[in-house]
Motif scaffolding. Sequence first.
Motif, mmCIF file in Angstrom:
data_model
loop_
_atom_site.group_PDB
_atom_site.id
_atom_site.type_symbol
_atom_site.label_atom_id
_atom_site.label_comp_id
_atom_site.label_asym_id
_atom_site.label_seq_id
_atom_site.Cartn_x
_atom_site.Cartn_y
_atom_site.Cartn_z
ATOM 1 N N ALA A 7 142.425 54.142 -47.155
ATOM 2 C CA ALA A 7 142.559 54.557 -45.760
ATOM 3 C C ALA A 7 141.174 54.449 -45.130
ATOM 4 O O ALA A 7 140.155 54.620 -45.809
ATOM 5 C CB ALA A 7 143.078 55.986 -45.671
ATOM 6 N N VAL A 8 141.136 54.149 -43.839
ATOM 7 C CA VAL A 8 139.857 53.997 -43.136
ATOM 8 C C VAL A 8 139.925 54.737 -41.809
ATOM 9 O O VAL A 8 140.938 54.675 -41.106
ATOM 10 C CB VAL A 8 139.531 52.512 -42.877
ATOM 11 C CG1 VAL A 8 138.202 52.377 -42.133
ATOM 12 C CG2 VAL A 8 139.496 51.716 -44.181
ATOM 13 N N VAL A 9 138.841 55.444 -41.474
ATOM 14 C CA VAL A 9 138.746 56.155 -40.199
ATOM 15 C C VAL A 9 137.465 55.750 -39.486
ATOM 16 O O VAL A 9 136.413 55.587 -40.114
ATOM 17 C CB VAL A 9 138.735 57.687 -40.416
ATOM 18 C CG1 VAL A 9 138.313 58.421 -39.136
ATOM 19 C CG2 VAL A 9 140.111 58.172 -40.830
ATOM 20 N N ALA A 10 137.563 55.559 -38.180
ATOM 21 C CA ALA A 10 136.388 55.357 -37.331
ATOM 22 C C ALA A 10 136.507 56.282 -36.127
ATOM 23 O O ALA A 10 137.612 56.517 -35.622
ATOM 24 C CB ALA A 10 136.274 53.909 -36.874
ATOM 25 N N LEU A 11 135.391 56.809 -35.683
ATOM 26 C CA LEU A 11 135.335 57.662 -34.497
ATOM 27 C C LEU A 11 134.428 57.021 -33.456
ATOM 28 O O LEU A 11 133.461 56.329 -33.800
ATOM 29 C CB LEU A 11 134.759 59.044 -34.838
ATOM 30 C CG LEU A 11 135.431 59.891 -35.905
ATOM 31 C CD1 LEU A 11 134.642 61.185 -36.108
ATOM 32 C CD2 LEU A 11 136.880 60.184 -35.559
ATOM 33 N N ASP A 12 134.710 57.274 -32.189
ATOM 34 C CA ASP A 12 133.730 56.952 -31.150
ATOM 35 C C ASP A 12 132.576 57.935 -31.302
ATOM 36 O O ASP A 12 132.779 59.157 -31.243
ATOM 37 C CB ASP A 12 134.335 57.091 -29.754
ATOM 38 C CG ASP A 12 135.181 55.891 -29.351
ATOM 39 O OD1 ASP A 12 134.972 54.796 -29.903
ATOM 40 O OD2 ASP A 12 136.056 56.062 -28.475
#
Length: 243
Positions: free
Chosen positions: A68-73
């Motif tokens: 799983a991969v998460v990116a945030l501004d």
Amino acid sequence: MRFISQTSSDGVTEQLFTLDEVPGVLWTPEDAAGARPLILMGHGGGQHKKAPGIVAGAHRFVTEGGFAVVALDAPNHGDRPKTEEFTRIVAELRAGMVAGEDVAARLATMHEFLAEQAVPEWQAALTAVQALDLVGAGPVGYWGMSMGCGLGVPFTAAEPRVRAAVLGLLGLDGLAEAAAQVTAPVQFLLQWDDDRVPRAEGLALFDALASADKTLHANPGKHGEVPEFETGSALQFFARHFG
């Protein structure tokens, strides 16, 4: 954590979300179920959570690694409002660049300003995402280049759940104290002909990282010319440390 939209293509499901008004995106294998490793990806300066390099890397981590991969501004980036103080810091940084000054100190000031807010936001996002059934409390990695490294070093230093990190394209200015607290395994990327970060500064940051397990990858080329194969190398690095 509030999910806004969900789409799937090429074996990857993408879900946009907000967490306490911080916009983010979660990528998982299509029809994913059960716990899996999680990669947090930090974007570069002036970019956002769905910058092309972030999306391309995330898709490879999902399809080839099952992660799983998460990116945030990041604060003051992407869909987030820009504060007056951040606008001033950026204006001074750009003026220094135009004047041909060494802007390492100004860049460090910007990263320190952003990290104060970004580190607790990443910690909150990590907790929220690991509470999801399709992610779970599996091993965690962090990937971040340039500004993503400037925010990732203090985050990795502060967050014991991060078991491995891929960092790079940044110098030591403003990061010495945090780097000395990074003990997770690190793979560090350095562009030998970097036109933004002096080679000696990048090597100094690598040297300052306290991890006993760290590897330096140096490639010819300028700041934005990291070879595509380094994404595959990062995937192998995370897989190795996740067991």
